[in-house]
Design a protein around this motif. Structure first.
Motif, PDB file in Angstrom:
ATOM      1  N   GLN A 388      44.700  29.114  23.391  1.00  0.00           N
ATOM      2  CA  GLN A 388      44.395  27.791  23.425  1.00  0.00           C
ATOM      3  C   GLN A 388      44.027  27.379  24.906  1.00  0.00           C
ATOM      4  OE1 GLN A 388      47.236  24.954  21.744  1.00  0.00           O
ATOM      5  NE2 GLN A 388      48.325  26.652  20.859  1.00  0.00           N
ATOM      6  N   TYR A 389      44.131  28.115  25.980  1.00  0.00           N
ATOM      7  CA  TYR A 389      43.964  27.804  27.184  1.00  0.00           C
ATOM      8  C   TYR A 389      42.224  28.061  27.454  1.00  0.00           C
ATOM      9  CZ  TYR A 389      48.748  27.202  28.521  1.00  0.00           C
ATOM     10  OH  TYR A 389      50.150  26.632  28.633  1.00  0.00           O
ATOM     11  N   SER A 390      41.514  27.602  28.137  1.00  0.00           N
ATOM     12  CA  SER A 390      40.437  27.922  28.775  1.00  0.00           C
ATOM     13  C   SER A 390      40.258  28.826  29.666  1.00  0.00           C
ATOM     14  CB  SER A 390      39.690  26.759  28.958  1.00  0.00           C
ATOM     15  OG  SER A 390      39.888  26.038  30.202  1.00  0.00           O
ATOM     16  N   HIS A 391      41.417  28.908  30.634  1.00  0.00           N
ATOM     17  CA  HIS A 391      41.513  29.822  31.874  1.00  0.00           C
ATOM     18  C   HIS A 391      42.954  30.352  31.837  1.00  0.00           C
ATOM     19  CE1 HIS A 391      37.490  28.008  32.593  1.00  0.00           C
ATOM     20  NE2 HIS A 391      37.175  28.684  33.197  1.00  0.00           N
ATOM     21  N   ILE A 392      42.846  31.626  32.410  1.00  0.00           N
ATOM     22  CA  ILE A 392      44.219  32.127  32.682  1.00  0.00           C
ATOM     23  C   ILE A 392      44.158  32.949  33.774  1.00  0.00           C
ATOM     24  CG2 ILE A 392      45.744  34.037  31.829  1.00  0.00           C
ATOM     25  CD1 ILE A 392      45.548  33.260  29.064  1.00  0.00           C
ATOM     26  N   LEU A 393      45.351  32.693  34.785  1.00  0.00           N
ATOM     27  CA  LEU A 393      45.639  33.538  35.981  1.00  0.00           C
ATOM     28  C   LEU A 393      46.572  34.572  35.520  1.00  0.00           C
ATOM     29  CD1 LEU A 393      45.310  34.254  38.720  1.00  0.00           C
ATOM     30  CD2 LEU A 393      47.087  32.192  39.265  1.00  0.00           C
ATOM     31  N   ARG A 394      46.420  35.527  35.620  1.00  0.00           N
ATOM     32  CA  ARG A 394      47.368  36.745  35.164  1.00  0.00           C
ATOM     33  C   ARG A 394      47.949  37.250  36.725  1.00  0.00           C
ATOM     34  NH1 ARG A 394      48.625  41.773  37.153  1.00  0.00           N
ATOM     35  NH2 ARG A 394      50.508  42.350  35.835  1.00  0.00           N
ATOM     36  N   SER A 395      48.937  37.326  37.072  1.00  0.00           N
ATOM     37  CA  SER A 395      49.310  37.606  38.125  1.00  0.00           C
ATOM     38  C   SER A 395      50.707  38.272  38.302  1.00  0.00           C
ATOM     39  CB  SER A 395      49.355  36.597  39.224  1.00  0.00           C
ATOM     40  OG  SER A 395      49.477  36.964  40.512  1.00  0.00           O
ATOM     41  N   ASP A 396      51.216  38.885  39.333  1.00  0.00           N
ATOM     42  CA  ASP A 396      52.681  39.156  39.746  1.00  0.00           C
ATOM     43  C   ASP A 396      53.101  38.051  40.461  1.00  0.00           C
ATOM     44  OD1 ASP A 396      52.227  41.728  38.931  1.00  0.00           O
ATOM     45  OD2 ASP A 396      51.299  42.429  40.698  1.00  0.00           O
ATOM     46  N   LEU A 397      54.586  38.087  40.204  1.00  0.00           N
ATOM     47  CA  LEU A 397      55.222  36.816  40.844  1.00  0.00           C
ATOM     48  C   LEU A 397      55.416  36.610  42.150  1.00  0.00           C
ATOM     49  CD1 LEU A 397      56.801  34.227  39.464  1.00  0.00           C
ATOM     50  CD2 LEU A 397      58.795  35.609  39.337  1.00  0.00           C
ATOM     51  N   ASP A 398      55.284  38.066  42.865  1.00  0.00           N
ATOM     52  CA  ASP A 398      55.334  37.800  44.388  1.00  0.00           C
ATOM     53  C   ASP A 398      54.111  37.361  45.033  1.00  0.00           C
ATOM     54  OD1 ASP A 398      54.126  39.880  43.605  1.00  0.00           O
ATOM     55  OD2 ASP A 398      54.923  41.396  45.177  1.00  0.00           O
ATOM     56  N   THR A 399      53.724  36.073  44.743  1.00  0.00           N
ATOM     57  CA  THR A 399      52.520  35.494  45.018  1.00  0.00           C
ATOM     58  C   THR A 399      52.769  33.788  45.006  1.00  0.00           C
ATOM     59  OG1 THR A 399      51.642  35.268  42.804  1.00  0.00           O
ATOM     60  CG2 THR A 399      50.891  37.038  43.917  1.00  0.00           C
ATOM     61  N   PHE A 400      51.807  33.216  45.589  1.00  0.00           N
ATOM     62  CA  PHE A 400      52.090  31.709  45.613  1.00  0.00           C
ATOM     63  C   PHE A 400      50.389  31.242  45.702  1.00  0.00           C
ATOM     64  CE2 PHE A 400      52.353  32.720  50.264  1.00  0.00           C
ATOM     65  CZ  PHE A 400      51.438  31.875  50.707  1.00  0.00           C
ATOM     66  N   ASP A 452      39.123  50.089  43.334  1.00  0.00           N
ATOM     67  CA  ASP A 452      40.337  49.499  44.156  1.00  0.00           C
ATOM     68  C   ASP A 452      40.478  48.079  43.814  1.00  0.00           C
ATOM     69  OD1 ASP A 452      41.279  51.637  46.026  1.00  0.00           O
ATOM     70  OD2 ASP A 452      39.165  51.416  46.819  1.00  0.00           O
ATOM     71  N   ILE A 453      40.704  47.722  42.400  1.00  0.00           N
ATOM     72  CA  ILE A 453      40.999  46.254  41.997  1.00  0.00           C
ATOM     73  C   ILE A 453      42.289  45.855  41.961  1.00  0.00           C
ATOM     74  CG2 ILE A 453      40.137  44.694  40.094  1.00  0.00           C
ATOM     75  CD1 ILE A 453      37.662  46.456  41.519  1.00  0.00           C
ATOM     76  N   GLY A 454      42.419  44.659  42.532  1.00  0.00           N
ATOM     77  CA  GLY A 454      43.875  44.118  42.410  1.00  0.00           C
ATOM     78  C   GLY A 454      44.401  43.638  40.986  1.00  0.00           C
ATOM     79  N   SER A 455      45.686  43.402  41.155  1.00  0.00           N
ATOM     80  CA  SER A 455      46.232  43.125  39.893  1.00  0.00           C
ATOM     81  C   SER A 455      46.254  41.442  39.562  1.00  0.00           C
ATOM     82  CB  SER A 455      47.829  43.184  40.039  1.00  0.00           C
ATOM     83  OG  SER A 455      48.243  44.668  39.961  1.00  0.00           O
ATOM     84  N   SER A 456      46.023  40.508  40.480  1.00  0.00           N
ATOM     85  CA  SER A 456      45.744  39.095  39.953  1.00  0.00           C
ATOM     86  C   SER A 456      44.308  39.016  39.486  1.00  0.00           C
ATOM     87  CB  SER A 456      45.848  38.334  41.199  1.00  0.00           C
ATOM     88  OG  SER A 456      47.231  38.245  41.736  1.00  0.00           O
ATOM     89  N   TRP A 457      44.221  38.516  38.296  1.00  0.00           N
ATOM     90  CA  TRP A 457      43.062  38.237  37.728  1.00  0.00           C
ATOM     91  C   TRP A 457      42.936  36.750  37.182  1.00  0.00           C
ATOM     92  CZ3 TRP A 457      43.268  42.570  33.342  1.00  0.00           C
ATOM     93  CH2 TRP A 457      43.042  43.678  34.076  1.00  0.00           C
ATOM     94  N   PHE A 458      41.645  36.045  37.364  1.00  0.00           N
ATOM     95  CA  PHE A 458      41.556  34.535  36.903  1.00  0.00           C
ATOM     96  C   PHE A 458      40.214  34.659  36.456  1.00  0.00           C
ATOM     97  CE2 PHE A 458      41.134  30.090  38.572  1.00  0.00           C
ATOM     98  CZ  PHE A 458      41.685  29.603  37.543  1.00  0.00           C
ATOM     99  N   GLY A 459      40.354  33.799  35.365  1.00  0.00           N
ATOM    100  CA  GLY A 459      39.012  33.717  34.581  1.00  0.00           C
ATOM    101  C   GLY A 459      39.251  33.256  33.175  1.00  0.00           C
ATOM    102  N   PRO A 460      37.932  33.064  32.369  1.00  0.00           N
ATOM    103  CA  PRO A 460      38.202  32.679  31.138  1.00  0.00           C
ATOM    104  C   PRO A 460      39.270  33.448  30.152  1.00  0.00           C
ATOM    105  CG  PRO A 460      35.981  32.944  31.812  1.00  0.00           C
ATOM    106  CD  PRO A 460      36.572  33.570  32.875  1.00  0.00           C
ATOM    107  N   ALA A 461      40.161  32.368  29.510  1.00  0.00           N
ATOM    108  CA  ALA A 461      41.355  33.096  29.112  1.00  0.00           C
ATOM    109  C   ALA A 461      40.721  34.237  27.884  1.00  0.00           C
ATOM    110  CB  ALA A 461      41.952  32.109  27.950  1.00  0.00           C
ATOM    111  N   HIS A 462      39.902  34.211  27.233  1.00  0.00           N
ATOM    112  CA  HIS A 462      39.551  35.162  26.431  1.00  0.00           C
ATOM    113  C   HIS A 462      39.130  36.453  27.068  1.00  0.00           C
ATOM    114  CE1 HIS A 462      35.421  33.695  27.126  1.00  0.00           C
ATOM    115  NE2 HIS A 462      34.978  34.842  26.702  1.00  0.00           N
TER     116      HIS A 462
END
Length: 544
Positions: A388-400, A452-462
């Motif tokens: 239902q979201y248009s955008h999702i940030l997938r990340s680890d919790l040790d961020t802000f 060497d791609i990081g673990s935090s991803w942000f973009g269209p949810a699908h």
């Protein structure tokens, strides 16, 4: 005379020389005993044990010059290790297992206060980790611990589960059977010997036999100190190699099929623009400080406002019914967070902090690392509402979060491309980069050279959900392709990781998640998208 006949005569001569040497050694020890006035029976026993092993290996090699049977056809094989009768009662054995979720994997079977456990393999004399099989000539056999002189057997089954812990006790009439998959099954029922690893206190139990479980594959070998460096080697290396090859090939077929199923297109199902960051919570209270910082920054930035509509979604391990897992997390969550209930909670209005209880996949299937829980939570059936979201940030919790998130709605996946976990040289390649390319090619996929791609991803949810689906399947696949049975990092004598399998030395199993993410994102990005990423978008600890 043909070459094979010459080989047999040469080996027969070697066997005769070995027997003669043993006799001389025994006679020398006898003389020493008479002279010194004390007994060295232990030394004699060890010498005879080594001699018996040498003779039987020569005998085995001679037989193999004229006959060799594949492990694939070894059902009913009278002696899986092709060794003569002397070894069954005299050779001191080490027994080990590669425990999938107890990295580094190789653990040796030991007795500790009357119970069986799998712990780090000792390369010194250690009676508690040493075993003998007095009656291996029969289809089933006893396993006797050299410290207690008692047998490895199932204890009393638990009242609720009927699962028995493996203990060391006086020998009964029961016996162990051993098959070509490396499984030890108890003759009177109860299942197969299973190592639960350090997460469960190194317990060894009897569980239902399942030939896909690596924690049920036990190997037999000896401690060899003759080369100057102590190693534990299989009784028959060629048979060990055959068995590992068969197991790995079987696992690769399944893992490859799982990856190919994830290559379907995902479509945007959102009805309005709304964003969420998704976290997986685990391990008691360790996450709490990070989460509190995230919620504080979320409020200070106004991400929770009616106009910004940015949610925090937490998947946490709760209501744990699995015997060995972490305590419930829900009792530690801040009061700002409410439980998401399907058909009740509406994803409208101001930003919310939501939580969903679920079991991470690593608790349900030992073929996955704990780290992969943070991706599987996006594709678990309990996560269907994320579409239902248009955008999702997938990340680890040790961020802000930082102010850059305000008004930011990217139309492609944004990630850090400067993580440096492949240790590339000046030419842009390393042992890791080349193995990842080979792993992708085996699947019929193209690796575009984006490393060497990081673990935090942000973009269209699908797109994020699709990438997480691929990453989960790829992690299982890479654990087999790069680190599966018989591979370089799990060689016949690898009681410790080889240098090329350590962090910075080469492919490292502790970063399988990053390797899987890399292959996945190479299927989504094109070169223009990769080149357009700014160096500072995603650092290790802050997001944009």
């Amino acid at each position: 005379m043909n070459v094979r006949g010459g080989q047999k005569i040469f080996l027969a001569f070697c066997a005769f020389a070995a027997i003669f040497s043993v006799m001389e050694l025994y006679r020398f020890n006898q003389g020493s005993n008479n002279f010194s006035g004390f007994s060295s029976a232990v030394t004699q026993e060890a010498d005879l044990s080594k001699a018996a092993l040498l003779i039987d290996r020569l005998e085995s090699l001679t037989n193999r010059l004229s006959f060799r049977e594949s492990v694939k056809n070894a059902e009913g094989y009278p002696d899986l290790f092709q060794l003569g009768p002397r070894i069954k009662s005299q050779i001191e054995l080490r027994i080990w297992v590669d425990v999938p979720n107890d990295f580094p994997w190789r653990k040796c079977l030991s007795q500790y206060n009357g119970v069986a456990a799998t712990t780090q393999c000792s390369l010194k004399s250690n009676p508690g980790s040493t075993w003998r099989i007095p009656d291996w000539g029969a289809p089933n056999f006893q396993i006797v611990n050299m410290e207690s002189k008692q047998c490895l057997e199932p204890g009393r089954g638990e009242a609720t589960t009927n699962i028995a812990q493996a203990v060391i006790k006086d020998c009964s009439e029961g016996r162990w059977g051993y098959n070509v998959n490396g499984q030890l099954s108890w003759s009177t029922g109860g299942g197969c010997l299973t190592s639960l690893g350090s997460p469960a206190g190194n317990r060894v139990e009897l569980h239902p036999c399942n030939n896909t479980l690596q924690q049920q594959r036990f190997e037999f070998g000896t401690l060899d100190t003759d080369t100057g460096k102590a190693v534990i080697i299989p009784l028959d290396i060629s048979q060990w190699e055959d068995r590992q090859r068969v197991l790995r090939e079987r696992e690769l077929v399944e893992a490859k099929a799982d990856v190919l199923k994830t290559l379907v297109e995902h479509t945007d199902q959102s009805s309005e623009k709304r964003r969420a960051v998704v976290f997986y919570l685990d391990k008691g209270t360790g996450f709490l400080a990070f989460l509190n910082w995230w919620i504080l920054a979320w409020k200070l930035l106004g991400l929770n406002s009616l106009t910004v509509k940015f949610d925090i979604v937490l998947f946490e391990l709760s209501n744990c019914k699995i015997k060995y897992c972490h305590p419930d997390s829900v009792q530690y969550l801040p009061k700002d967070c409410i439980e998401y209930r399907a058909n009740e909670t509406r994803l409208t209005g101001a930003g919310k902090c939501l939580f969903v209880s679920m079991y991470g996949i690593a608790y349900r299937d030992s073929r996955y690392d704990n780290y992969i829980n943070s991706h599987e939570c996006l594709i678990n059936p309990k996560a269907e509402f994320l579409t239902q979201y248009s955008h999702i940030l997938r990340s680890d919790l040790d961020t802000f979060p930082t102010p850059g998130l305000l008004g930011y709605w990217p139309d492609t996946i944004i990630a850090n491309k400067y993580m440096g976990y492949t240790f590339r040289n000046s030419s842009g390649i390393s042992l890791i980069t080349e193995q990842l390319k080979e792993a992708a090619e085996y699947l019929g996929l193209t690796h575009k050279g984006m490393h060497d791609i990081g673990s935090s991803w942000f973009g269209p949810a699908h797109l994020v959900i699709k990438l997480s689906s691929m990453t989960v399947a790829l992690s299982k696949y890479l654990r087999v392709y790069m680190f599966g049975p018989g591979t370089h990092c799990r060689c016949a004598t690898c009681t410790e990781l080889p240098l090329q399998c350590t962090w910075g030395g080469g492919p490292y199993a502790g970063t399988v998640l990053l390797y899987a993410q890399e292959i996945a994102i190479n299927q989504v990005w094109d070169q223009q998208q990769y080149d357009s990423l700014k160096k500072g978008n995603y650092s290790l600890n802050c997001i944009y």
